[in-house]
Design a protein around this motif. Structure first.
Motif, short mmCIF file in Angstrom:
data_model
loop_
_atom_site.label_atom_id
_atom_site.label_comp_id
_atom_site.label_asym_id
_atom_site.label_seq_id
_atom_site.Cartn_x
_atom_site.Cartn_y
_atom_site.Cartn_z
N LEU A 1 14.72 -2.50 -0.71
CA LEU A 1 13.79 -1.86 -1.64
C LEU A 1 14.52 -0.97 -2.63
CD1 LEU A 1 10.93 -0.85 0.84
CD2 LEU A 1 10.70 -2.47 -1.06
N ARG A 2 15.60 -0.34 -2.18
CA ARG A 2 16.33 0.60 -3.02
C ARG A 2 17.37 -0.08 -3.91
NH1 ARG A 2 12.98 3.82 -3.49
NH2 ARG A 2 12.58 5.57 -2.10
N ILE B 1 8.06 -7.76 -2.78
CA ILE B 1 7.75 -7.36 -1.41
C ILE B 1 7.73 -8.58 -0.50
CG2 ILE B 1 6.02 -6.31 0.11
CD1 ILE B 1 7.45 -4.36 -1.81
N GLU B 2 7.18 -9.68 -0.99
CA GLU B 2 7.13 -10.92 -0.21
C GLU B 2 8.53 -11.43 0.11
OE1 GLU B 2 4.96 -13.67 1.89
OE2 GLU B 2 4.00 -12.20 0.57
N ALA B 3 9.43 -11.38 -0.87
CA ALA B 3 10.80 -11.86 -0.66
C ALA B 3 11.55 -10.98 0.34
CB ALA B 3 11.55 -11.90 -1.99
N GLN C 1 4.04 0.48 6.86
CA GLN C 1 3.17 1.64 6.71
C GLN C 1 2.98 2.37 8.05
OE1 GLN C 1 -0.53 0.72 4.76
NE2 GLN C 1 -0.74 2.82 4.04
N LYS C 2 2.93 1.62 9.13
CA LYS C 2 2.79 2.23 10.45
C LYS C 2 4.00 3.11 10.79
CE LYS C 2 2.25 1.12 15.36
NZ LYS C 2 2.14 0.03 16.37
N GLY D 1 5.65 -0.54 -1.54
CA GLY D 1 5.57 -0.31 -2.98
C GLY D 1 5.65 1.17 -3.33
N SER D 2 4.90 2.00 -2.64
CA SER D 2 4.94 3.44 -2.92
C SER D 2 6.28 4.03 -2.51
CB SER D 2 3.80 4.16 -2.21
OG SER D 2 3.91 4.03 -0.81
N PHE D 3 6.87 3.50 -1.45
CA PHE D 3 8.20 3.95 -1.05
C PHE D 3 9.23 3.65 -2.14
CE2 PHE D 3 12.35 3.43 0.85
CZ PHE D 3 12.46 4.50 1.73
N ARG D 4 9.15 2.44 -2.67
CA ARG D 4 10.10 2.03 -3.71
C ARG D 4 9.95 2.87 -4.97
NH1 ARG D 4 10.35 -4.19 -5.12
NH2 ARG D 4 12.48 -4.22 -4.32
#
Length: 293
Positions: free
Chosen positions: A242-243, A249-251, A269-270, A277-280
């Motif tokens: 992600l970073r 996200i799917e890939a 999320q858990k 997405g929000s993390f990225r």
């Protein structure tokens, strides 16, 4: 041989305000007792409510509850509440019983105490070189030297002890060097094949174990099930992607071993409290370079 000059029992009655979340150390001791005159009945005590952690260095004592009578020998502790339906005492033989103990008020540590007891049991074996026991000795040494002089020092030392005891209970009572070979090999396999693993059945087959035996042994030593450990490895790896990439996200989900982006989002999320997405994007939170589980 025990240095008798190092033994003693030290009490603390600081007047810290109740509104402050300080840990309230009541007493610490290092004792060597030699006969059955050492006997405590938890229903007769008038100094509670208290929590007691007592650890045997040498010899043995008896700890009894309604359910069982246990010999607490070298390298073993017992945890109990005062008042309570229990008693502990010297068995009356000629052997000295050497131990350290901590007494402290339940609040604010009671929820952690209960979690530790649930995980370790009321009479766990704990290595003498482990961090909680080293801190226990340090507290007794500091008390003997007269250096626990205010409620903040007392709270800091007690808090450190409880955090390390909690850490030991959550991570498993044994370090990685003491894990059975099958557990070490399972961890290595998960870390090397996280993106292609199907599940616990596949791992058990690779290790030549039944699924039940693998689950029980892995959980005992690692503190997580194989699937929980696998998810943490996958999410850790996905954070790097992600970073450092612009992949979808799917890939990323497929790359780290999830069959769908929706399931990956659910697990992410858990474990992190936010979506990939929000993390990225960093919206609403810190911009982490890496997450540790």
């Amino acid at each position: 041989m025990t240095n008798k000059n190092s033994c003693g029992v030290y009490g603390f009655r600081f007047s810290e305000p109740d509104r402050l979340p300080l840990c309230n150390l009541f007493a610490v001791g290092h004792e060597v007792v030699t006969d059955s005159s050492y006997h405590w009945n938890g229903m007769d005590r008038t100094d509670g409510p208290l929590l007691l952690f007592q650890y045997t260095v040498d010899g043995q004592g008896i700890f009894e509850t309604e359910q069982e009578s246990l010999r607490i020998g070298s390298g073993r502790a017992f945890l109990t509440e005062i008042p309570g339906n229990h008693r502990y005492y010297h068995p009356g033989d000629s052997l000295p019983w050497e131990f350290y103990f901590l007494l402290f008020r339940p609040q604010p540590l009671l929820p952690l105490w209960e979690d530790i007891k649930k995980k370790l049991g009321a009479a766990p074996g704990i290595a003498p070189g482990s961090r909680p026991i080293r801190i226990l000795r340090d507290i007794a040494h500091e008390a003997h030297a007269g250096r626990i002089s205010d409620p903040y020092i007392a709270s800091s030392l007690l808090h450190q002890f409880m955090m390390e005891l909690g850490r030991l209970s959550s991570s498993g009572a044994r370090s990685e060097t003491e894990w059975p070979a099958a557990v070490r090999e399972s961890v290595k396999f998960i870390e090397a094949h996280y993106s292609s693993m199907i599940g616990q059945e596949q791992l058990a087959g690779k290790m030549g174990l039944s699924k039940f035996h693998l689950l029980r042994t892995f959980s005992k030593y690692v503190g997580l099930t194989p699937n929980e450990y696998l998810n943490r490895i996958r999410i850790e790896r996905s954070v790097e992607l992600l970073r450092t990439t612009g992949w979808s996200i799917e890939a990323i989900a497929v790359q780290v071993g999830y069959s769908s982006g929706s399931y990956y989002i659910k697990v992410f999320q858990k474990l992190t409290g936010q979506t990939p997405g929000s993390f990225r994007s960093g919206n609403g939170g810190l911009n982490y370079s890496r997450l540790f589980f």
